[in-house]
Design a protein around this motif. Structure first.
Motif, PDB file in Angstrom:
ATOM      1  N   LEU D 140      25.379  35.802  21.237  1.00  0.00           N
ATOM      2  CA  LEU D 140      25.069  35.651  22.657  1.00  0.00           C
ATOM      3  C   LEU D 140      23.651  36.134  22.937  1.00  0.00           C
ATOM      4  O   LEU D 140      23.093  36.935  22.207  1.00  0.00           O
ATOM      5  N   SER D 141      23.084  35.618  24.056  1.00  0.00           N
ATOM      6  CA  SER D 141      21.799  36.140  24.522  1.00  0.00           C
ATOM      7  C   SER D 141      22.042  37.483  25.200  1.00  0.00           C
ATOM      8  O   SER D 141      23.177  37.839  25.512  1.00  0.00           O
ATOM      9  N   GLN D 142      20.970  38.213  25.458  1.00  0.00           N
ATOM     10  CA  GLN D 142      21.115  39.522  26.100  1.00  0.00           C
ATOM     11  C   GLN D 142      21.831  39.404  27.442  1.00  0.00           C
ATOM     12  O   GLN D 142      22.771  40.147  27.707  1.00  0.00           O
ATOM     13  N   SER D 143      21.424  38.419  28.258  1.00  0.00           N
ATOM     14  CA  SER D 143      22.027  38.347  29.591  1.00  0.00           C
ATOM     15  C   SER D 143      23.481  37.888  29.492  1.00  0.00           C
ATOM     16  O   SER D 143      24.350  38.411  30.198  1.00  0.00           O
ATOM     17  N   ALA D 144      23.754  36.952  28.596  1.00  0.00           N
ATOM     18  CA  ALA D 144      25.142  36.508  28.419  1.00  0.00           C
ATOM     19  C   ALA D 144      26.000  37.664  27.889  1.00  0.00           C
ATOM     20  O   ALA D 144      27.147  37.853  28.318  1.00  0.00           O
ATOM     21  N   ALA D 145      25.430  38.446  26.983  1.00  0.00           N
ATOM     22  CA  ALA D 145      26.182  39.562  26.414  1.00  0.00           C
ATOM     23  C   ALA D 145      26.473  40.607  27.489  1.00  0.00           C
ATOM     24  O   ALA D 145      27.583  41.150  27.557  1.00  0.00           O
ATOM     25  N   THR D 146      25.476  40.877  28.349  1.00  0.00           N
ATOM     26  CA  THR D 146      25.689  41.852  29.420  1.00  0.00           C
ATOM     27  C   THR D 146      26.771  41.357  30.373  1.00  0.00           C
ATOM     28  O   THR D 146      27.652  42.110  30.781  1.00  0.00           O
ATOM     29  N   GLN D 147      26.691  40.064  30.692  1.00  0.00           N
ATOM     30  CA  GLN D 147      27.685  39.473  31.568  1.00  0.00           C
ATOM     31  C   GLN D 147      29.087  39.628  30.973  1.00  0.00           C
ATOM     32  O   GLN D 147      30.021  40.079  31.637  1.00  0.00           O
ATOM     33  N   ARG D 148      29.189  39.313  29.683  1.00  0.00           N
ATOM     34  CA  ARG D 148      30.486  39.377  29.001  1.00  0.00           C
ATOM     35  C   ARG D 148      30.970  40.831  28.923  1.00  0.00           C
ATOM     36  O   ARG D 148      32.159  41.092  29.123  1.00  0.00           O
ATOM     37  N   ALA D 149      30.055  41.761  28.672  1.00  0.00           N
ATOM     38  CA  ALA D 149      30.435  43.173  28.588  1.00  0.00           C
ATOM     39  C   ALA D 149      31.004  43.645  29.923  1.00  0.00           C
ATOM     40  O   ALA D 149      32.016  44.346  29.969  1.00  0.00           O
ATOM     41  N   ALA D 150      30.362  43.229  31.018  1.00  0.00           N
ATOM     42  CA  ALA D 150      30.851  43.621  32.339  1.00  0.00           C
ATOM     43  C   ALA D 150      32.246  43.048  32.584  1.00  0.00           C
ATOM     44  O   ALA D 150      33.137  43.737  33.086  1.00  0.00           O
ATOM     45  N   GLU D 151      32.443  41.789  32.172  1.00  0.00           N
ATOM     46  CA  GLU D 151      33.771  41.178  32.336  1.00  0.00           C
ATOM     47  C   GLU D 151      34.822  41.936  31.538  1.00  0.00           C
ATOM     48  O   GLU D 151      35.945  42.168  32.001  1.00  0.00           O
ATOM     49  N   LEU D 152      34.436  42.319  30.334  1.00  0.00           N
ATOM     50  CA  LEU D 152      35.384  43.036  29.464  1.00  0.00           C
ATOM     51  C   LEU D 152      35.779  44.370  30.086  1.00  0.00           C
ATOM     52  O   LEU D 152      36.958  44.735  30.108  1.00  0.00           O
ATOM     53  N   LEU D 153      34.797  45.114  30.601  1.00  0.00           N
ATOM     54  CA  LEU D 153      35.104  46.402  31.224  1.00  0.00           C
ATOM     55  C   LEU D 153      36.023  46.191  32.412  1.00  0.00           C
ATOM     56  O   LEU D 153      36.960  46.951  32.653  1.00  0.00           O
TER      57      LEU D 153
END
Lengths: 314, 314, 300, 339
Positions: D140-153
């Motif tokens: 993933l790109s940085q922004s996609a990864a951050t987005q996904r991390a937030a969803e996971l939390l």
């Protein structure tokens, strides 16, 4: 964060004042009349009395302390008895050399120490690790003034790669400067690089045992990321701490190194001033070293706070 | 049957700077009985144990032990009084001096309180060792030569060596494996039956407290929220926290597992009114404005909850 | 995963448990099983003996000047050669060791002794601790040699000056170690357990805390010793040490450095002796730490 | 109620037996190589886990349960010598080299540790740790990864996910830390989760929340779960099947309901009897005598024999794991079912 730095600043004040107070006490409380000692045997009683007044030695001790403190705070330490010019004009000439020497030595020590320490920890119990560990033990047992003499014998006397002694300021060009600073810096940095090697190695080995390293591996991160980012970040912290102590130690070691390589630095000036009983200059030298160390330690605290969010959090 | 009160604590409080670790804790233990304090981490149960023995100085409150108020004793009087009150700690690895043999460990309390001659002290040590089912040969061994359960036996023997009236046991089995826990719990009960010792028993494990105690106090954020005879607490809990705690114990099938939301607030910021209201499924306005008082429910059971008022009014 | 260090389990049965006994060797036995420790102790014994027996091994005044014998290279006549004044270097190294080791020993005893007393007080009384630790911070950060140089200049170079200033300088690191250990030990549950039993404060210190901190003190002592030897040599080398009338390894190097191109051996041997001593002390400290602190030892 | 409230997918009931096998462990053994040779830590462990199934690995400290888990993950210490077969999703991963093994971590297997405080990096932000994993494993790109991390939390019930991503582990409470750990473990969509005593360090009310969350995740994502614990009561609540270990051996294996209610191995029985019962207090407990023998000092034959009331001459030879009426048992004198 600012509060943390302010707190660190307060804690650093003793670093400045404890050595100064010790020197103050040594000067005033040791037997004998400093003024008489400074001027030597031929001095007339009038000359001595004049110097006593000039130095404030005719005042009661607490008054002397107040005057002395005032002198330090206003950075006015009076005139050098030998050079007959203000101490604060003499000091910078010498301090530059010492600070340059110590900085180069510190960079050498950190680069060598961190590299060898990491290589050693990565190859734990392999021949290369044993080699580094043995070298490091030899290194911390190496008196730097003796090592300096050996370096001179090998690289200056025998191989003639470097001058035996002397100093070129950076204004004379980087090569000329480097030629006169390299051997002294190497001699000064060798023990500290050995210490840092040991510190880096054991710190890295400790960190590699931490559960969060296992987590990083269990997350599938490649070993380069695990070591380079996850392990290094915490493993570097003790080394940062040691760098502060190392710098202090090197400023002391610089005395002998400057004498051996005939560098016009603060250390050599101090020894000569002691020999000439030029007490204002001695106090000036000690104050300068204290200040340099204080600034350096504050910088290290800053680096530490950047590395460790737990400190910023406080 | 007249029951003499061995220990009575009232209004016991402790603050560490801004943290109110224990707030207004009161309970009494009749001679020969066991009082259990149960709660999660941060509930103040271990601090309470130390306050009772004045290992930590209370900020307020009275501790009546054997008819004297411990909180007013001078330090030397207190030290002499320690003969009658002993403690068993959680960590069997840490609570024994690794440099003292089992013999020295068991003789030490008798020695410092001047109980008996050297020969008698040794005899007592031998008898105690037999009581905790360790071989006589263990006398000359050192703590590291024993397993966790065995060390805890030694700690129990030490606690008994001055023949105390009160034993405070702080999580005595939570560092042990399940199979060893049972051995130590059995032993503690047997010894208590034999010596008639009064006990204050601290644990986070409701199953263990239920097994050991006659009377139970449930602690939350530094306060006792409910207390009463064991059977009442387990079969007819009245405080929502006690109910949730009991329902959280595993082993009842996941369907019945309690779902208490949120986490224990920090002791730095105890919620206004009822401390439990932030997690309580039944909280209403009054809970945040007014602190519920402890009220009698009957059969020696008491709880602090506004719901009880509602129930009584209805 | 707990892998016990059991070496030879013998079983004692009794009660409902069996006692697994690990035969634990004494510190000395374990030290003797450690090759590094053996080598370093042997080296220290040889160095000490040669210093103590110097008058027997190399009789005569080491400072005696024989101009005719200048710059003789090492050989059978003069094992380590002679210097610019025709003095026998072997004799100088042996006799110089007396000063170096003596100063090292005295400084170690003084600074560790004071550190233990102050460390104990500091570990128990917070107010004292705050003041002491600020002093230590000041002393630790500041280069000891500079302080000692100033002291020597004022008090005049002598054995007493060197011992005094090195002791003051080395109290700081010793105190920090001792105090750190006392603070760690003080928080151990065994101390709370002892207090709960009613053990008085003095006994708490002598029977519980001191034995627990003795290992790190011992380790630290060997490092302080090596720092003291190095410090003395450094001060004497720059001429603010024991003074020109006495002889030490550092002193011997002061003049030697001017003749390094003609007679490198007069630089080599005193320095080698110095380095060997420091190396042996450092190795001893390392192996003591390995033996006394198994947690650290596992890493090696 | 837990803070977590993601909508549950309509439950499609597939009988367990018909589900795909995710993990198969066959005759796994592990020894440490040291100066004296090989020190056996685990001998002959076999079990399998299907999709959506939770299998418990139960035992006291030192029985080898955690090291078994690290052998499966491929993160055992360097001096470990591992034997037997480990098959993940049909691929024999025990035959792979370390680099290929590492590639399976995160993507196919997630790990949850006992102590999230030490298992998460102290000086890297939560977000950094999560995005590093997502970026590397999923590209993933940085922004996609951050987005996904937030969803996971968000999914594991952490409020204010974006703020938490910028925070550090020491700023969180114990329960929140373990939720972050769970989010990290499931972040790259693994088919197997290994949870090593995930609730032992937590308070009992928080433990219940975390167990709920793990169960939700398992059902939602059809995860195979290896649940390592010392607490048989948690096993009964939470796991479909259980493997009981003692001194490096599997001593009993079967449906967790059978094992927690009427075990056949005397050790398993002992573990249950040693826990104070919920009913009447003032009875004596039935402890298991003695202590677990330390590694390297295992007795010959049946390793439990010295502590076993049923042991006799026969127990001097090593029993095999044999199928009894309900469970597989390694014992010469198993208890009757229902005893």
């Amino acid at each position: 964060m600012l509060r943390y730095l302010f707190k660190r600043f307060l804690l650093i004040l003793p670093t400045i004042f404890v050595p100064l107070i010790l020197v103050f006490l040594l000067l005033r409380l040791s037997p004998g009349d400093p003024a008489g000692m400074m001027l030597g045997d031929q001095a007339t009683p009038e000359q001595i009395a004049a110097l006593r007044t000039q130095l404030g030695l005719d005042q009661p001790i607490w008054m002397q302390f107040v005057l002395w403190l005032k002198g330090i705070v206003t950075l006015d330490l009076g005139n050098s008895i030998f050079f007959r010019e203000p101490v604060m004009q003499i000091i910078p000439r010498y301090a530059t050399v010492t600070i340059l020497l110590t900085s180069v030595a510190l960079v050498l020590a950190v680069v060598i120490g961190v590299t060898l320490g990491l290589v050693s920890a990565m190859n734990r119990n392999k021949p290369i690790d044993r080699g580094v560990v043995t070298t490091a033990v030899l290194g911390i047992s190496l008196p730097e003034f003796w090592f300096a003499l050996l370096l001179i014998f090998v690289f200056a006397v025998t191989l003639r790669w470097f001058p035996v002694a002397g100093y070129n300021s950076p204004d004379a060009g980087i090569i000329a400067f480097g030629a006169t600073i390299f051997l002294p810096a190497l001699a000064l940095g060798v023990r500290q690089s050995a210490l840092m090697t040991r510190m880096m190695r054991s710190s890295m080995l400790d960190v590699l045992n931490e559960p969060y390293i296992t987590t990083a591996r269990a997350q599938g991160l490649p070993e380069t990321t695990v070591l380079g980012r996850y392990a290094m970040r915490t493993a570097a912290m003790p080394v940062v701490t040691v760098a502060g102590l190392s710098a202090g130690y090197m400023l002391g070691g610089a005395v002998a190194i400057e004498i051996i390589f005939a560098l016009p630095g603060l250390g050599r000036m101090l020894v000569e001033a002691v020999g000439r009983r030029d007490y204002p200059l001695v106090e000036g030298g000690v104050l300068t070293i204290s200040l340099v160390l204080a600034v350096l330690n504050l910088l290290i605290d800053l680096v530490y706070a950047l590395l460790d969010p737990r400190i910023r959090y406080q | 049957m007249t029951t003499e009160t061995m220990l009575s604590v009232s209004g016991l409080s402790k603050s560490f700077k801004s943290v109110k670790a224990v707030r207004d804790v009161s309970f009494a233990i009749p001679r020969g009985k066991t009082f259990g304090l149960v709660g999660e981490s941060g509930s103040g149960k271990s601090t309470t144990a130390r306050l009772v023995l004045r290992l930590v100085e209370p900020s307020a409150g009275k501790i009546a032990f054997r008819g004297r108020d411990l909180s007013t004793l001078s330090s030397s009087e207190l030290r002499r009084e320690r003969r009658h009150m002993q403690m068993i700690f959680q960590d069997p690895f840490g609570s024994l001096n690794p440099r003292m043999s089992v013999r020295d460990t068991l003789v030490e309390p008798q020695f410092v309180h001047g109980i008996g001659t050297a020969a008698e002290q040794l005899k007592t040590a031998e008898r105690l060792l037999a009581e905790v089912s360790l071989p006589r040969a263990a006398l000359d061994r050192y703590p590291h030569e024993f397993s966790g359960g065995q060390r805890q036996r030694i700690a129990i023997a030490r606690a008994l060596s001055t023949n105390p009236d009160l034993i405070v046991a702080d999580e005595p089995v939570s560092a042990l494996d399940v199979s060893v826990q049972a051995q130590v719990l059995n032993l503690m009960r047997d010894l208590q039956d034999r010596h008639g010792t009064t006990m204050l028993f601290i644990s986070h494990d409701l199953r263990v407290v239920q097994f050991m105690c006659d009377e139970i106090g449930v602690m939350y954020l530094g306060e006792i929220v409910e207390q009463g005879p064991r059977d009442r607490i387990y079969n007819a809990p009245s405080h929502p926290y006690t109910k949730a705690l009991l329902a959280s114990v595993p082993g009842k099938g996941s369907g019945q597992r309690a779902r208490l939301s949120g986490e224990i607030p920090s002791a730095h910021a105890v919620p206004s009114g009822c401390a439990f209201r932030t997690r309580c499924p039944h909280a209403f306005e009054r809970c945040s404005s007014e602190k519920p008082a402890m009220r009698e429910i009957g059969n020696g059971q008491r709880a602090a909850c506004h719901l009880l008022d509602k129930a009584m009014a209805a | 995963m707990s892998v016990t260090q059991a070496t030879s389990p013998d079983r004692l049965t009794g009660g409902d448990e069996e006692v697994f006994v690990t035969t634990n060797k004494s510190v000395w036995q374990r030290l003797m099983a450690n090759p590094t420790a053996v080598v370093s102790i042997a080296a220290l014994v040889v160095l000490s003996l040669s210093a103590i027996l110097a008058p027997l091994l190399a009789p005569g005044n080491p400072l005696k000047v024989t101009p005719a014998d200048r710059f003789i290279p090492p050989g059978l006549e003069h094992f380590f050669g002679t210097d610019n004044l025709g003095r026998d270097m072997f004799k100088m190294v042996l006799h110089g060791g007396r000063t170096s080791l003596l100063v090292g020993l005295i400084v170690t005893v003084i600074s560790m002794g004071i550190a233990v007393v102050l460390g104990a007080i500091s570990g128990f009384y917070r107010q004292v601790d705050v003041v002491l630790m600020r002093l230590v911070d000041g002393l630790m950060a500041f280069p000891g040699i500079v302080l000692a140089t100033a002291a020597a200049g004022i008090m005049g170079p002598s054995m007493t000056t060197v011992i005094t200033s090195l002791s003051i300088v080395l109290i700081a690191p010793s105190l920090r170690i001792v105090r750190g250990q006392v603070l760690v030990v003080r928080e151990l549950q065994m101390i709370e357990a002892a207090r709960s039993v009613g053990v008085p404060t003095l006994r708490l210190f002598t029977r519980y805390i001191l034995p627990a901190v003795s290992s790190p003190i011992l380790v630290q002592a060997s490092f302080i010793f090596s720092a003291a030897v190095l410090g003395e040599a450094g001060l004497s080398f720059i001429g603010v040490g024991i003074g020109p009338k006495e002889l030490s390894w550092g002193n011997a190097l002061t003049e030697a450095r001017n003749y390094i191109s003609q007679a490198p051996w007069i630089v080599l041997f005193p320095g080698l002796a110095l380095m060997l001593t420091i190396l042996a002390l450092n190795l001893l400290g390392d192996s003591l730490r390995d033996v006394l602190d198994p947690r650290l030892a596992r890493r090696r | 109620m837990t803070a977590h409230s993601a909508p549950m997918p309509a439950e499609i009931v597939v009988p367990l037996a018909a589900r795909r096998t995710v993990l198969e462990v066959e005759n796994l053994s592990l020894s440490f190589r040291n100066a004296d040779g090989l020190l056996p830590i685990v001998t002959d462990v076999s079990f399998s886990i299907r999709e959506g199934e939770a299998v418990a690995l139960v035992g006291e400290s030192g029985c080898g349960k955690s090291i078994t888990a690290s052998a499966i993950m491929g993160i055992a210490p360097e001096n470990a010598v591992i034997g037997g077969r480990i098959v993940l999703n049909g691929q024999e991963i025990s035959a792979l080299g370390p680099k290929d093994r590492r590639k399976l971590c995160g993507r196919h297997m997630g790990f949850i540790f006992q102590e999230p405080m030490t298992a998460l990096h102290p000086t890297l932000s939560i977000g950094r740790q999560m995005t590093d994993t997502l970026k590397h494993n999923l590209g993933l790109s940085q922004s996609a990864a951050t987005q996904r991390a937030a969803e996971l939390l968000d999914r594991v019930g952490i409020p204010r996910a974006r703020d938490i991503l910028r925070g550090y582990v020491h700023e969180l409470s114990g329960g929140m830390r373990q939720r972050v750990m769970i989010a990290l473990a499931i972040s790259c969509g693994p088919s197997l989760i290994i949870a090593d005593e995930p609730t032992t360090a937590l308070d009992v009310t928080i433990q219940a929340q975390v167990l709920d969350l793990l169960e939700d995740m398992r059902r939602e994502m059809d995860l195979a779960m290896l649940f390592i614990t010392h607490d048989l009561e948690v096993v009964g609540d939470f796991c479909d099947r259980a493997v009981v270990m003692y001194a490096g051996d599997v001593v009993e294996r079967g449906q967790s309901a059978d094992i927690t209610r009427h075990p056949s191995h005397p050790y398993a029985r002992g573990l249950i009897d040693a826990v104070p019962a919920h009913d009447d207090g003032r009875t004596r407990l039935t402890p298991i005598l003695g202590t677990v023998p330390p590694v390297g000092q295992w007795p010959e034959g049946c390793r439990f024999a010295p502590r076993c009331g049923r042991a006799d001459e026969k127990c001097r030879t090593r029993p095999r794991l044999e199928t009894l009426s309900q469970t597989d048992v390694r014992c010469w004198h198993p208890l009757e079912a229902g005893a």
